[in-house]
Design a protein around this motif. Structure first.
Motif, mmCIF file in Angstrom:
data_model
loop_
_atom_site.group_PDB
_atom_site.id
_atom_site.type_symbol
_atom_site.label_atom_id
_atom_site.label_comp_id
_atom_site.label_asym_id
_atom_site.label_seq_id
_atom_site.Cartn_x
_atom_site.Cartn_y
_atom_site.Cartn_z
ATOM 1 N N MET A 94 1.075 -0.902 0.225
ATOM 2 C CA MET A 94 -0.369 -0.041 -0.378
ATOM 3 C C MET A 94 1.076 1.810 -0.233
ATOM 4 S SD MET A 94 -3.123 -1.011 0.106
ATOM 5 C CE MET A 94 -3.803 0.508 0.095
ATOM 6 N N LEU A 95 0.986 1.974 -1.124
ATOM 7 C CA LEU A 95 2.239 2.834 -1.489
ATOM 8 C C LEU A 95 0.929 4.072 -1.782
ATOM 9 C CD1 LEU A 95 4.513 1.313 -2.990
ATOM 10 C CD2 LEU A 95 5.002 1.816 -0.613
ATOM 11 N N ASN A 96 0.749 5.589 -0.712
ATOM 12 C CA ASN A 96 0.528 6.771 -0.924
ATOM 13 C C ASN A 96 -0.729 6.614 -1.753
ATOM 14 O OD1 ASN A 96 2.734 7.874 -1.520
ATOM 15 N ND2 ASN A 96 3.408 7.619 -3.350
ATOM 16 N N GLY A 97 -1.729 5.399 -0.990
ATOM 17 C CA GLY A 97 -3.439 4.520 -0.772
ATOM 18 C C GLY A 97 -3.713 3.977 -2.155
ATOM 19 N N LEU A 98 -2.806 3.679 -2.722
ATOM 20 C CA LEU A 98 -2.625 2.835 -4.028
ATOM 21 C C LEU A 98 -2.518 1.160 -3.752
ATOM 22 C CD1 LEU A 98 -1.047 5.072 -6.800
ATOM 23 C CD2 LEU A 98 -3.374 4.535 -6.629
ATOM 24 N N THR A 99 -2.604 0.074 -3.793
ATOM 25 C CA THR A 99 -2.889 -1.243 -3.925
ATOM 26 C C THR A 99 -1.829 -1.334 -4.918
ATOM 27 O OG1 THR A 99 -4.197 -1.421 -2.422
ATOM 28 C CG2 THR A 99 -3.494 -3.351 -3.618
ATOM 29 N N PHE A 100 -0.033 -2.456 -4.757
ATOM 30 C CA PHE A 100 0.265 -2.784 -5.485
ATOM 31 C C PHE A 100 0.937 -4.138 -5.613
ATOM 32 C CE2 PHE A 100 1.760 1.969 -6.023
ATOM 33 C CZ PHE A 100 2.533 2.229 -7.647
ATOM 34 N N TYR A 101 1.111 -5.088 -6.594
ATOM 35 C CA TYR A 101 1.329 -5.954 -6.186
ATOM 36 C C TYR A 101 2.448 -6.468 -7.265
ATOM 37 C CZ TYR A 101 0.852 -11.092 -6.656
ATOM 38 O OH TYR A 101 0.861 -12.515 -6.709
ATOM 39 N N ALA A 102 3.459 -6.179 -6.453
ATOM 40 C CA ALA A 102 4.651 -6.274 -6.547
ATOM 41 C C ALA A 102 5.436 -7.783 -6.878
ATOM 42 C CB ALA A 102 5.472 -5.557 -5.874
ATOM 43 N N THR A 103 5.696 -7.765 -8.076
ATOM 44 C CA THR A 103 6.684 -9.789 -8.452
ATOM 45 C C THR A 103 7.464 -8.933 -9.396
ATOM 46 O OG1 THR A 103 5.298 -11.552 -9.143
ATOM 47 C CG2 THR A 103 4.925 -10.108 -10.407
ATOM 48 N N PRO A 114 -2.156 -11.549 -11.600
ATOM 49 C CA PRO A 114 -2.644 -12.471 -10.340
ATOM 50 C C PRO A 114 -4.633 -11.441 -10.114
ATOM 51 C CG PRO A 114 -1.556 -9.989 -10.026
ATOM 52 C CD PRO A 114 -1.885 -10.254 -11.536
ATOM 53 N N PRO A 115 -4.823 -12.576 -8.214
ATOM 54 C CA PRO A 115 -5.941 -11.491 -8.264
ATOM 55 C C PRO A 115 -6.177 -10.115 -7.669
ATOM 56 C CG PRO A 115 -5.252 -13.308 -6.846
ATOM 57 C CD PRO A 115 -3.742 -13.446 -7.872
ATOM 58 N N MET A 116 -6.172 -8.882 -8.804
ATOM 59 C CA MET A 116 -6.885 -7.865 -8.912
ATOM 60 C C MET A 116 -8.071 -7.423 -9.099
ATOM 61 S SD MET A 116 -3.609 -7.320 -11.262
ATOM 62 C CE MET A 116 -3.846 -5.542 -11.033
ATOM 63 N N LYS A 117 -8.125 -6.171 -7.268
ATOM 64 C CA LYS A 117 -9.413 -5.641 -7.956
ATOM 65 C C LYS A 117 -9.542 -4.419 -8.804
ATOM 66 C CE LYS A 117 -11.211 -3.841 -4.347
ATOM 67 N NZ LYS A 117 -11.543 -3.544 -2.596
ATOM 68 N N ALA A 118 -10.206 -3.968 -9.285
ATOM 69 C CA ALA A 118 -10.186 -2.823 -10.276
ATOM 70 C C ALA A 118 -9.358 -1.776 -9.447
ATOM 71 C CB ALA A 118 -11.801 -2.028 -10.660
ATOM 72 N N GLY A 119 -8.770 -0.704 -10.630
ATOM 73 C CA GLY A 119 -8.388 -0.150 -10.116
ATOM 74 C C GLY A 119 -6.396 -0.159 -9.133
ATOM 75 N N ASP A 120 -6.385 -1.406 -9.112
ATOM 76 C CA ASP A 120 -4.998 -1.977 -8.303
ATOM 77 C C ASP A 120 -4.165 -2.402 -9.987
ATOM 78 O OD1 ASP A 120 -6.197 -3.477 -5.951
ATOM 79 O OD2 ASP A 120 -6.011 -5.461 -6.350
ATOM 80 N N ILE A 121 -3.250 -2.260 -9.515
ATOM 81 C CA ILE A 121 -1.268 -1.703 -10.184
ATOM 82 C C ILE A 121 -0.390 -3.195 -9.504
ATOM 83 C CG2 ILE A 121 0.712 -0.009 -9.508
ATOM 84 C CD1 ILE A 121 -1.187 1.261 -8.745
ATOM 85 N N LEU A 122 -0.249 -3.397 -11.221
ATOM 86 C CA LEU A 122 0.453 -4.804 -11.278
ATOM 87 C C LEU A 122 1.886 -4.469 -11.246
ATOM 88 C CD1 LEU A 122 1.163 -7.873 -11.437
ATOM 89 C CD2 LEU A 122 0.321 -7.846 -13.488
ATOM 90 N N ILE A 123 2.679 -4.460 -11.052
ATOM 91 C CA ILE A 123 4.009 -3.734 -11.288
ATOM 92 C C ILE A 123 5.466 -5.312 -11.192
ATOM 93 C CG2 ILE A 123 4.986 -3.220 -8.693
ATOM 94 C CD1 ILE A 123 6.702 -0.318 -10.424
ATOM 95 N N HIS A 124 5.827 -5.151 -12.351
ATOM 96 C CA HIS A 124 7.103 -6.517 -12.276
ATOM 97 C C HIS A 124 7.663 -5.854 -13.304
ATOM 98 C CE1 HIS A 124 5.534 -7.391 -16.098
ATOM 99 N NE2 HIS A 124 4.343 -7.110 -16.326
ATOM 100 N N GLY A 125 9.366 -6.565 -13.209
ATOM 101 C CA GLY A 125 10.433 -6.816 -14.623
ATOM 102 C C GLY A 125 10.254 -7.820 -15.340
ATOM 103 N N HIS A 126 11.182 -8.497 -14.678
ATOM 104 C CA HIS A 126 11.661 -9.606 -15.355
ATOM 105 C C HIS A 126 11.231 -9.315 -17.735
ATOM 106 C CE1 HIS A 126 11.624 -13.949 -16.677
ATOM 107 N NE2 HIS A 126 10.527 -14.108 -17.657
ATOM 108 N N THR A 127 10.841 -8.188 -17.688
ATOM 109 C CA THR A 127 10.619 -8.412 -19.492
ATOM 110 C C THR A 127 11.759 -7.898 -20.259
ATOM 111 O OG1 THR A 127 9.188 -6.546 -19.692
ATOM 112 C CG2 THR A 127 8.348 -8.800 -19.798
ATOM 113 N N HIS A 128 11.925 -6.969 -19.090
ATOM 114 C CA HIS A 128 14.115 -5.454 -19.904
ATOM 115 C C HIS A 128 12.804 -4.481 -20.530
ATOM 116 C CE1 HIS A 128 17.229 -8.183 -18.067
ATOM 117 N NE2 HIS A 128 16.253 -8.699 -17.760
#
Length: 180
Positions: A94-103, A114-128
């Motif tokens: 939970m960052l600045n009132g936002l929900t991040f799924y970091a992977t 992943p399981p996400m509610k509307a407005g959630d944020i998926l943040i990831h790397g891997h693909t470069h």
């Protein structure tokens, strides 16, 4: 609060040093690392100044400021030398009132959410490959790669300040920006 995100250091002491310089200069409160910290992996060329032991030393100096998740190149031995947790497959932040799924992105990504509610944020790397875009369920963010960028992109990291997500290169140029 201000947060810095980075992924795919891949053992590059040169880029790790630059990343930590930018982190200190930015005034960010936390550094969030999205995996593949020490090793280059069999599909990548050696990054500039490949020196995993130096990367270990540099990252351990700011261990109290790092949140990290496991990349596909992390192994149990990495946890033995790094002084902060690196073996979690994901983190819910939970960052600045936002929900991040970091992977890292090798399991969960835009094609396999992943399981996400509307407005959630998926943040990831891997693909470069850097990314900052909205989609029907929320947002997909990728800070790109610190040391082995692909797709003609420069080496990048990202900063979240309030609800503004900026991807920057190491010359200080904003490469992509998104208001969340």
């Amino acid at each position: 609060m201000k947060y810095m995100f980075a992924s795919d250091i891949h053992g590059s002491a040169w880029y790790c040093r630059r990343l930590l310089e930018e982190y200190r200069r930015s005034g960010a409160d936390r550094l969030i690392l999205l995996g593949d910290l020490l090793y280059h992996g069999p599909r990548n060329d050696l990054p500039r100044e490949y020196a995993p032991k130096e990367v270990i030393s540099m990252l351990n100096t700011c261990k109290d400021e790092i949140y990290a998740v496991r990349g596909n190149c992390e192994a149990e031995v990495d946890q033995m030398v790094l002084e902060f947790p690196v073996m979690a497959d994901y983190a819910l932040l939970m960052l600045n009132g936002l929900t991040f799924y970091a992977t890292h992105g090798h399991v969960y990504n835009q094609e396999h959410l992943p399981p996400m509610k509307a407005g959630d944020i998926l943040i990831h790397g891997h693909t470069h490959l850097l990314k900052a875009e909205s989609f029907e369920a929320g947002y997909i963010l990728n800070p790109g790669s610190v040391s082995i960028p692909k797709g003609g992109n420069p080496a990048t990291y990202a900063v979240l300040e309030e609800r503004r997500f900026r991807i920057l290169d190491f010359e200080g140029h904003v490469v992509k920006e998104l208001e969340l």
